[in-house]
Design an enzyme around this catalytic site. Structure first.
Site, mmCIF file in Angstrom:
data_model
loop_
_atom_site.group_PDB
_atom_site.id
_atom_site.type_symbol
_atom_site.label_atom_id
_atom_site.label_comp_id
_atom_site.label_asym_id
_atom_site.label_seq_id
_atom_site.Cartn_x
_atom_site.Cartn_y
_atom_site.Cartn_z
ATOM 1 C CG ASN A 24 19.806 10.665 -22.594
ATOM 2 O OD1 ASN A 24 19.649 11.102 -23.717
ATOM 3 N ND2 ASN A 24 19.020 9.764 -22.063
ATOM 4 C CE1 TYR A 25 24.708 14.450 -24.549
ATOM 5 C CE2 TYR A 25 23.290 16.286 -23.954
ATOM 6 C CZ TYR A 25 23.891 15.513 -24.915
ATOM 7 O OH TYR A 25 23.694 15.806 -26.230
ATOM 8 C CG ASP A 27 24.014 7.787 -16.508
ATOM 9 O OD1 ASP A 27 23.250 7.694 -15.537
ATOM 10 O OD2 ASP A 27 23.710 7.395 -17.652
ATOM 11 C CE1 TYR A 196 16.216 12.537 -21.888
ATOM 12 C CE2 TYR A 196 14.237 12.988 -20.613
ATOM 13 C CZ TYR A 196 15.585 12.688 -20.672
ATOM 14 O OH TYR A 196 16.301 12.544 -19.506
ATOM 15 N NE ARG A 273 18.113 15.324 -21.812
ATOM 16 C CZ ARG A 273 18.718 15.187 -22.979
ATOM 17 N NH1 ARG A 273 18.111 15.577 -24.100
ATOM 18 N NH2 ARG A 273 19.918 14.635 -23.043
ATOM 19 N N GLY A 274 15.557 14.918 -17.311
ATOM 20 C CA GLY A 274 16.465 14.038 -16.571
ATOM 21 C C GLY A 274 16.565 14.457 -15.115
ATOM 22 C CD GLU A 275 17.517 11.069 -12.191
ATOM 23 O OE1 GLU A 275 18.657 10.743 -11.861
ATOM 24 O OE2 GLU A 275 16.633 10.254 -12.506
ATOM 25 C CG ASP A 276 23.388 17.489 -13.079
ATOM 26 O OD1 ASP A 276 23.480 17.515 -11.847
ATOM 27 O OD2 ASP A 276 24.098 18.185 -13.823
#
Ligand code: TRH
Length: 372
Positions: A24-25, A27, A196, A273-276
């Site tokens: 994913n993007y 990191d 996702y 989604r994710g964190e950022d």
């Protein structure tokens, strides 16, 4: 030797950030943001990453003060900086650790080695933030190392937020941004989708179509997995799922990080989604639903519950948290109603609470100044 910062505020230090892209993007997205924000505050930054491909579309403009290096193994001539950030357990190579140990104390100042961890609202983040991580001999002997946990409360490392965010938001023109992307805004509901593969996606599209009878819906689908998931969901639906074609699906190209903000500022409700993108959605101040990064042991469900407790604290509209759980497969049943107008106060309150706290880079600079 640390130089005086040109603006007089912070000493200028040299920082190296090491980033291993798992998938994913997020990191590289977080590491880039961190690098750019440090540089914008006068710091000198090198970003080492094993996969730079996403930066080509996320940050094609680069950033003065940030040098991007391919790979996690620097050249033999590597000169250790003042601060090293090992992001999300990238792991420093032996050569880097040895260089840190050699550099440590050479100018009378310790090298700082920080393990930057993933964002969570769970209690362990505050409990572990700022703790020293013992180094027992070996190549790193003598180097001081700490855990740095981002978070939503003052006792954590905080959230990334650039100082000019509010000014950018105030200048933003939603209609013209949408028009430039082929969407004429005429009062329709605008929904952005970054996710996702939610199992409920076919049901979600059906529920949007049902709600679109009152007000048409434009779904702005981000590129990559979200677009693939929508295609897969459509393949499961009957051909007449969208009566009157009142739901319009628009597939976006990969956006730069600033343009990704514009997307979030243009929508009536965001799916992130994710964190950022979660943090960006919080700053947008627009109601959102979060697709949490799924973990095999279901550990993400506790993380989701903690987020809802801490960030959307207090009484909220009954449908709001239910929607988060439904989207993440934690509760069964038909699609709940999207009711962003009723949810808006909870997001406005969360944003205001978080804006009142120092951002992550402010806390990081302070932490390093106090501990080196
Ligand atoms: O891509 P993600 O799902 O990243 C995830 C999470 O970080 C997760 O915690 C991690 O363990 C996993 O990867 C390996 O979601 P996230 O964190 O929101 O990162 C997306 C980044 O991509 C963010 O910086 C915004 C950016 N982006 C753009 O700049 N333009 C775009 O068009 C899109 C779709 C995203």
């Amino acid at each position: 030797m640390a130089n005086a910062h040109p603006h007089g505020a912070q000493p200028q230090l040299r920082w190296d950030i090491f980033c291993r892209v798992v998938d994913n993007y997020g990191d590289i997205g977080v590491c880039w943001r961190l690098a750019a924000q440090l540089a914008q505050r006068g710091q000198s930054v090198r970003l080492f990453a094993d996969d730079l491909s996403a930066l080509r579309w996320m940050a094609p403009q680069g950033c003065p003060g940030v040098l991007v290096e391919a790979g996690l193994e620097p050249a033999a001539s590597y000169d250790a900086p003042d601060v090293v950030i090992d992001a999300f357990g990238a792991g420093l190579t032996l050569a880097v650790v040895q260089a840190l140990a050699r550099r440590n104390g050479a100018d009378g100042r310790a090298v700082a080695w920080l393990n930057l961890e993933y964002l969570s609202a769970q209690p362990y983040a505050a409990a572990s933030h700022g703790l020293a991580s013992p180094v027992h001999g070996g190549a790193a002997a003598g180097v001081r190392k700490w855990f740095f946990f981002p978070g939503f409360t003052p006792d954590t490392g905080g959230l990334l937020r650039e100082p000019d965010l509010a000014q950018r938001q105030a200048r933003f023109d939603r209609r013209s941004w949408l028009r430039d992307r082929g969407t004429v805004y005429a009062g329709q509901r605008v929904v952005s989708l970054f996710c996702y593969e939610p199992a409920v996606l076919p049901d979600w599209l059906l529920s949007l179509a049902a709600q679109a009878a009152q007000r048409p819906v434009d779904v702005l689908v981000t590129h990559g997995r979200a677009a693939g998931a929508v295609q897969a969901a459509l393949a499961q639906l009957p051909t007449d799922w969208n009566p009157g074609a009142r739901v319009t699906l628009r597939y976006l190209p990969a956006l730069t990080q600033p343009d990704f903000d514009h997307l979030l500022w243009s929508a009536d409700v965001n799916f992130v989604r994710g964190e950022d993108s979660l943090v960006r959605a919080l700053w947008a101040g627009v109601p959102f639903i979060w697709h949490i990064y799924p973990q095999e042991d279901q550990a993400h469900q506790a993380k989701l519950a903690a987020f809802l407790d801490v960030v959307l604290e207090g009484p909220t509209h009954p449908g709001l948290k239910q929607y988060f759980y439904w989207w993440n497969g934690a509760v069964p049943g038909p699609a709940p109603q999207l009711q962003e107008d009723r949810w808006q106060p909870a997001f406005a309150a969360a944003r205001a609470r978080l804006l009142a706290q120092d951002d992550l880079v402010t806390r990081l600079l302070r932490f390093v100044a106090e501990n080196r």
